[in-house]
Design a protein around this motif. Structure first.
Motif, mmCIF file in Angstrom:
data_model
loop_
_atom_site.group_PDB
_atom_site.id
_atom_site.type_symbol
_atom_site.label_atom_id
_atom_site.label_comp_id
_atom_site.label_asym_id
_atom_site.label_seq_id
_atom_site.Cartn_x
_atom_site.Cartn_y
_atom_site.Cartn_z
ATOM 1 N N ASN A 37 -14.795 33.968 5.604
ATOM 2 C CA ASN A 37 -13.725 33.064 5.172
ATOM 3 C C ASN A 37 -12.396 33.810 5.030
ATOM 4 O OD1 ASN A 37 -15.468 30.872 5.076
ATOM 5 N ND2 ASN A 37 -15.953 31.158 2.905
ATOM 6 N N ALA A 38 -12.458 35.035 4.490
ATOM 7 C CA ALA A 38 -11.232 35.828 4.281
ATOM 8 C C ALA A 38 -10.634 36.287 5.599
ATOM 9 C CB ALA A 38 -11.536 37.035 3.393
ATOM 10 N N LEU A 39 -11.454 36.326 6.653
ATOM 11 C CA LEU A 39 -10.988 36.768 7.965
ATOM 12 C C LEU A 39 -10.545 35.604 8.851
ATOM 13 C CD1 LEU A 39 -13.557 39.632 8.678
ATOM 14 C CD2 LEU A 39 -11.100 39.873 8.251
ATOM 15 N N LYS A 40 -10.214 34.488 8.231
ATOM 16 C CA LYS A 40 -9.656 33.345 8.949
ATOM 17 C C LYS A 40 -8.190 33.165 8.547
ATOM 18 C CE LYS A 40 -13.518 32.200 10.987
ATOM 19 N NZ LYS A 40 -14.252 30.953 10.680
ATOM 20 N N CYS A 41 -7.352 32.856 9.516
ATOM 21 C CA CYS A 41 -5.921 32.674 9.275
ATOM 22 C C CYS A 41 -5.686 31.495 8.329
ATOM 23 C CB CYS A 41 -5.208 32.445 10.602
ATOM 24 S SG CYS A 41 -3.431 32.153 10.445
ATOM 25 N N GLU B 204 5.704 60.070 6.181
ATOM 26 C CA GLU B 204 6.276 58.736 5.960
ATOM 27 C C GLU B 204 6.966 58.187 7.199
ATOM 28 O OE1 GLU B 204 8.827 58.916 2.571
ATOM 29 O OE2 GLU B 204 7.226 59.527 1.199
ATOM 30 N N ASN B 205 7.599 59.073 7.974
ATOM 31 C CA ASN B 205 8.348 58.629 9.158
ATOM 32 C C ASN B 205 7.390 58.558 10.349
ATOM 33 O OD1 ASN B 205 10.478 57.820 10.685
ATOM 34 N ND2 ASN B 205 11.488 59.811 10.765
ATOM 35 N N ILE B 206 6.542 57.510 10.343
ATOM 36 C CA ILE B 206 5.451 57.393 11.303
ATOM 37 C C ILE B 206 5.613 56.130 12.147
ATOM 38 C CG2 ILE B 206 2.948 57.383 11.608
ATOM 39 C CD1 ILE B 206 2.688 58.266 8.681
ATOM 40 N N TYR B 207 5.362 56.280 13.440
ATOM 41 C CA TYR B 207 5.345 55.151 14.357
ATOM 42 C C TYR B 207 3.924 55.057 14.925
ATOM 43 C CZ TYR B 207 10.387 55.344 13.919
ATOM 44 O OH TYR B 207 11.667 55.340 13.406
ATOM 45 N N GLU B 208 3.172 54.052 14.476
ATOM 46 C CA GLU B 208 1.767 53.906 14.874
ATOM 47 C C GLU B 208 1.696 53.019 16.113
ATOM 48 O OE1 GLU B 208 -0.458 54.088 10.560
ATOM 49 O OE2 GLU B 208 0.837 52.359 10.957
ATOM 50 N N ILE B 209 1.698 53.626 17.282
ATOM 51 C CA ILE B 209 1.834 52.839 18.513
ATOM 52 C C ILE B 209 0.538 52.148 18.933
ATOM 53 C CG2 ILE B 209 3.816 54.157 19.356
ATOM 54 C CD1 ILE B 209 1.914 55.639 21.251
ATOM 55 N N HIS B 210 -0.573 52.478 18.292
ATOM 56 C CA HIS B 210 -1.826 51.753 18.559
ATOM 57 C C HIS B 210 -2.250 50.911 17.367
ATOM 58 C CE1 HIS B 210 -3.233 54.456 22.147
ATOM 59 N NE2 HIS B 210 -2.149 53.750 22.408
ATOM 60 N N GLY B 211 -1.333 50.712 16.413
ATOM 61 C CA GLY B 211 -1.649 49.900 15.249
ATOM 62 C C GLY B 211 -2.402 50.683 14.194
ATOM 63 N N ASN B 212 -3.112 49.947 13.307
ATOM 64 C CA ASN B 212 -3.845 50.603 12.217
ATOM 65 C C ASN B 212 -4.883 49.653 11.645
ATOM 66 O OD1 ASN B 212 -2.712 49.121 9.707
ATOM 67 N ND2 ASN B 212 -0.865 49.699 10.840
ATOM 68 N N TYR B 213 -5.772 50.223 10.834
ATOM 69 C CA TYR B 213 -6.829 49.422 10.202
ATOM 70 C C TYR B 213 -6.425 48.894 8.831
ATOM 71 C CZ TYR B 213 -10.658 50.216 13.536
ATOM 72 O OH TYR B 213 -11.477 50.194 14.638
ATOM 73 N N ARG B 214 -5.189 49.143 8.410
ATOM 74 C CA ARG B 214 -4.729 48.625 7.120
ATOM 75 C C ARG B 214 -4.302 47.167 7.211
ATOM 76 N NH1 ARG B 214 -1.480 52.761 8.138
ATOM 77 N NH2 ARG B 214 0.345 51.370 8.122
ATOM 78 N N GLU B 215 -4.073 46.697 8.435
ATOM 79 C CA GLU B 215 -3.471 45.385 8.624
ATOM 80 C C GLU B 215 -4.292 44.511 9.575
ATOM 81 O OE1 GLU B 215 1.192 46.831 8.273
ATOM 82 O OE2 GLU B 215 0.152 46.942 10.198
ATOM 83 N N VAL B 216 -4.056 43.216 9.474
ATOM 84 C CA VAL B 216 -4.668 42.250 10.384
ATOM 85 C C VAL B 216 -3.582 41.278 10.841
ATOM 86 C CG1 VAL B 216 -6.979 42.387 9.377
ATOM 87 C CG2 VAL B 216 -5.323 40.759 8.433
ATOM 88 N N LYS B 217 -3.911 40.487 11.847
ATOM 89 C CA LYS B 217 -2.998 39.431 12.283
ATOM 90 C C LYS B 217 -3.813 38.306 12.903
ATOM 91 C CE LYS B 217 -2.000 41.747 16.692
ATOM 92 N NZ LYS B 217 -0.945 42.398 17.501
ATOM 93 N N CYS B 218 -3.231 37.128 12.979
ATOM 94 C CA CYS B 218 -3.916 35.991 13.591
ATOM 95 C C CYS B 218 -4.199 36.303 15.058
ATOM 96 C CB CYS B 218 -3.050 34.736 13.469
ATOM 97 S SG CYS B 218 -3.794 33.265 14.231
ATOM 98 N N SER B 219 -5.392 35.963 15.503
ATOM 99 C CA SER B 219 -5.772 36.262 16.888
ATOM 100 C C SER B 219 -5.220 35.237 17.882
ATOM 101 C CB SER B 219 -7.295 36.314 17.011
ATOM 102 O OG SER B 219 -7.865 35.050 16.666
ATOM 103 N N LYS B 220 -4.602 34.184 17.360
ATOM 104 C CA LYS B 220 -4.075 33.150 18.254
ATOM 105 C C LYS B 220 -2.553 33.096 18.190
ATOM 106 C CE LYS B 220 -8.097 31.735 19.741
ATOM 107 N NZ LYS B 220 -8.522 31.875 21.157
ATOM 108 N N ILE C 271 -4.917 43.816 5.285
ATOM 109 C CA ILE C 271 -6.302 43.361 5.376
ATOM 110 C C ILE C 271 -6.739 42.828 4.009
ATOM 111 C CG2 ILE C 271 -7.313 45.638 4.837
ATOM 112 C CD1 ILE C 271 -9.469 44.959 6.987
ATOM 113 N N PRO C 272 -7.434 41.699 3.947
ATOM 114 C CA PRO C 272 -7.850 41.128 2.652
ATOM 115 C C PRO C 272 -8.602 42.144 1.793
ATOM 116 C CG PRO C 272 -8.246 39.550 4.418
ATOM 117 C CD PRO C 272 -7.816 40.826 5.076
#
Length: 277
Positions: free
Chosen positions: A163-167, A120-136, A144-145
């Motif tokens: 469509n789901a992968l658009k902000c 549980e006490n994790i610091y993911e310094i390269h990110g992860n595939y569970r999440e997304v963010k706006c590219s701009k 992630i949707p």
């Protein structure tokens, strides 16, 4: 292993800067069937049938080939989701329970296997595939949707997935919440400052399954040494940490597989903890 045991015993007796920190990379997930990037058999060396990391793994490439990058990302996502935590992941989850708030896990891995193993006490310094963010400009991190699932390598994105992968705020493409090769570490996505604070307070930093080819892992190791902690390099091959640790009094290099050495470390920690009670 006497020297390792003595170091563990010494740090367990310390009142300050006594954290046990594990810095992990792709090597720890190799036994789960996920290829490493830079090992002698990694995809950085060999590439894949369709891609090499230096081609698709940049923000610049994404801005020009969004669907292609997402197609490959979802291929990797499917591979990751079908993998299972291995013996090394499970031992690190056990160590978090044993050491409680003295345990920290900093990982370069985006595969979620540490979390699935129970850490549980994790610091993911390269990110992860569970999440997304706006590219701009929005840059808000969201899950992630739900309709975005793993794919076969040639399987194209459906219209509803596009469509789901658009902000929803600005209409630009969402992107994986991961660190690409042409990007810099920050605190929001990569926990840069948090991980360095952990390094400063680490009595021992164990480096497991990573070559240290990016700058933050090396900075974490340097910071631990600077503030009097030990750095233990647990890798099967010499790497970028090797030169850093050469001739350092508070460093130890162990050339063993994580599945072989982590059980010994767990046993030594448990044994020495009993002495302190």
């Amino acid at each position: 292993m006497d020297k390792l045991n003595n170091i563990i015993e010494e740090v367990l007796l310390k009142e300050k800067r006594n954290k046990f920190t594990f810095l992990t990379g792709a090597g720890i997930s190799a036994d789960s069937g996920i290829p490493t990037y830079r090992g002698s058999d990694g995809i950085w060396v060999k590439g894949t049938k369709f891609h090499k990391p230096e081609e698709f793994g940049t923000y610049k490439y994404f801005t020009e080939h969004q669907e292609e990058v997402w197609q490959y990302t979802l291929f990797r996502k499917k591979m990751i989701e079908s993998a299972k935590p291995n013996k090394s992941h499970k031992i690190l989850a056990d160590l978090e329970k044993i050491l409680n708030d003295r345990f920290h896990l900093i990982t370069q891995n985006i595969d979620n296997l540490h979390r699935r193993a129970g850490n549980e006490n994790i610091y993911e310094i390269h990110g992860n595939y569970r999440e997304v963010k706006c590219s701009k400009i929005c840059n808000k991190i969201i899950p992630i949707p739900n309709n975005i699932t793993g794919k076969d390598i040639k399987e194209e994105l459906r219209k509803d997935e596009i469509n789901a992968l658009k902000c929803t705020e600005c209409g630009n493409w969402l992107r994986p919440n991961i660190l690409w090769f042409d990007e810099y570490y920050n605190e929001k996505t990569n926990k840069r400052f948090s991980s360095l604070k952990i390094a400063k307070n680490s009595g021992i930093l164990f480096i497991v399954g990573t070559s240290g080819a990016t700058n933050l892992p090396l900075e974490i190791a340097r910071t631990t040494l600077k503030y009097g902690g030990y750095v233990i390099d647990l890798n099967i091959e010499d790497n970028h940490f090797t030169e850093l640790l050469k001739n350092k009094k508070r460093a130890l290099i162990v050339r063993e597989r994580s599945s072989e050495i982590l059980p010994i470390i767990k046993e030594q920690i448990e044994k020495n903890l009993k002495k302190t009670i």
